[in-house]
Write a protein that holds these residues in place. Structure first.
Motif: not given
Length: 352
Positions: A269, A273, A276-277, A313, A315, A345
């Motif tokens: 996970e 993240r 994508e970040a 983000d 997260g 998260a």
């Protein structure tokens, strides 16, 4: 710019170069005509209505010859063989309208009937004078020039690096007839023929990219579905374990330890993240995860902007560089090392 963006930009430029080949500019014409006996081609440079005699090919200065060769390579010059009209033969014939689909092939059969030559002994072209639609016929004018008149000129020009691209008729006053008797098979390949190759490669690469993109899209969907399935399975397992621990009457310390372990983020996970970040042009080389503390290092085209990107983000929090950013001399990219913390998260909140 992403790798895909750079590729599409390059592909567009290459395709534009190819398309521009079809819009050939009207530049100067180098007219080559037969000279006296054993004299070879006599050259004349024409720009619009102006004419500049260069004399016999063998007498052209080396510097001028190189300039002409460069202009031809860059498609700023057309080399044309001019044949005296007196050396040509004109004939008119009527053919079925169906031959329009392969006019050149049909005319080859007419050569021996209309001239004393075989088809391989002449250069020829034709134009349609009239189409009789009611009768289904075409009235065609054919123009023939013996190869023995043209070949010495064509060979001499080719040896001098001035390959002719056209053959036309010239009248007594030097006016061109506007024909082209050069067979397609003998026309020189364009100097920018590599653009055709590049475009073909670009088109093939684009097709491959589209195909692989579709495959990757399907694969990414499969990965997303698998990730969601794993998350759901973990939620169910956590809920079952939570209920078991709560019902077993364990002490508060054991329950707290269990919940701390339950809330620990999965590495897959975290990687999702980060992927994508971080922006395109960033490569993560090392990654260390201890509890909620995350350390990573790598190279990036925009290392200074990484912290802002990461903290957008929800997260991630507390991002900071662990060492100064350094520049890689060979590539110009920046090397970075930073640390940050993982927040609770949304997925974890849902599990609870």
């Amino acid at each position: 710019m992403s790798a895909l963006g750079r590729f599409l930009d390059w592909w567009g430029r290459e395709l534009g170069a190819v398309l521009s080949l079809g819009r050939e500019r009207r530049g100067p014409v180098l007219l080559a005509r037969a000279g006296g006996e054993d004299e070879g081609p006599v050259l004349e440079l024409r720009r619009g209505r102006s004419r500049h005699a260069l004399g016999p090919l063998g007498g052209v200065a080396a510097r001028e010859l190189k300039r002409l060769q460069a202009a031809l390579r860059e498609r700023r010059l057309t080399v044309l063989i001019g044949v005296a009209e007196s050396a040509s033969v004109r004939r008119t014939t009527t053919l079925p309208a169906a031959v329009r689909e392969d006019l050149e092939g049909a005319l080859r059969f007419e050569v021996e009937r209309l001239t004393p030559f075989r088809a391989d002994e002449v250069f020829f072209t034709a134009r349609i004078l009239e189409e009789r639609s009611g009768a289904g016929q075409l009235e065609i004018e054919m123009v023939f020039v013996p190869r023995r008149v043209v070949e010495p000129l064509r060979a001499a020009l080719g040896e001098a690096g001035l390959a002719a691209g056209r053959i036309d008729l010239v009248d007594a006053e030097g006016a061109l007839a506007g024909l082209d008797l050069m067979p397609a098979a003998l026309r020189p390949r364009p100097a920018r023929g590599r653009a055709y190759t590049a475009a073909a490669m670009a088109a093939a690469m684009l097709l491959a990219l589209l195909w692989s993109g579709a495959a990757l899209l399907e694969r990414s969907r499969a990965v997303a579905d698998l990730r969601e399935a794993v998350t759901q399975a973990r939620r169910m397992a956590v809920a079952a374990e939570d209920a078991r621990v709560a019902s077993s009457g364990g002490d508060a310390a054991s329950l707290a330890a269990f919940r701390e372990k339950r809330d620990r983020p999965l590495a897959i996970e975290v990687l999702a993240r980060l992927t994508e970040a971080v922006p395109d042009g960033t490569w993560i080389e090392t990654l260390s995860l201890a509890g909620r503390e995350l350390e990573l290092s790598g190279v990036s085209d925009d290392a200074a902007g990484l912290i802002a990107r990461l903290e957008r983000d929800p997260g991630f929090e507390g991002a900071a560089f662990r060492a100064p950013i350094t520049r890689i001399a060979e590539s110009g990219r920046k090397r970075f090392a930073l640390r940050l913390r993982l927040t609770a998260a949304p997925a974890r909140a849902a599990e609870r």
